[in-house]
Design a protein around this motif. Structure first.
Motif, PDB file in Angstrom:
ATOM      1  N   SER A   1      42.008  46.781  50.491  1.00 37.48           N
ATOM      2  CA  SER A   1      43.295  47.108  51.113  1.00 37.48           C
ATOM      3  C   SER A   1      43.141  47.562  52.572  1.00 37.48           C
TER       4      SER A   1
ATOM      5  N   THR B   1      49.314  42.045  49.468  1.00 38.27           N
ATOM      6  CA  THR B   1      48.363  42.851  48.716  1.00 38.27           C
ATOM      7  C   THR B   1      47.055  42.074  48.594  1.00 38.27           C
ATOM      8  N   THR B   2      46.052  42.726  48.062  1.00 41.31           N
ATOM      9  CA  THR B   2      44.782  42.033  47.862  1.00 41.31           C
ATOM     10  C   THR B   2      44.925  40.900  46.853  1.00 41.31           C
TER      11      THR B   2
END
Length: 96
Positions: A37, A59-60
């Motif tokens: 992140s 997001t990841t």
């Protein structure tokens, strides 16, 4: 998917994060590429330096294609209030 947005993201991932170009494909997530992140935040900063748009809301677990779609949407609308919810799904539909 906008190819110029993908090219920008790909160049950042390859040049700044030393990710092998063959791994930078639309279906890979940022997590697949080994980014956490904090590194994802760095990606957003690099994008902002290039095109003056801060990409918030990936997001990841977002795929590169989803990030590119969001980036393209933000470029065309100037609306930075969109986010990603859940497993990398856009809260907006940039194709409409």
């Amino acid at each position: 998917m906008n190819s110029s947005s993908f090219d920008l993201l790909a160049s950042i991932l390859v040049e700044e994060f030393k990710i092998a170009p063959e791994r930078v494909v639309p279906d890979n997530t940022f997590s697949d590429l080994g980014l956490d992140s904090l590194e994802l935040l760095e990606v957003s900063v690099f994008v902002q330096e290039h095109i003056d748009i801060f990409v918030d809301g990936i997001t990841t677990e977002s795929t590169l294609a989803e990030a590119v779609n969001l980036l393209t949407f933000l470029q065309t609308t100037g609306d930075a209030s969109n986010t990603v919810h859940g497993k990398g799904k856009l809260a907006c539909d940039p194709t409409t």
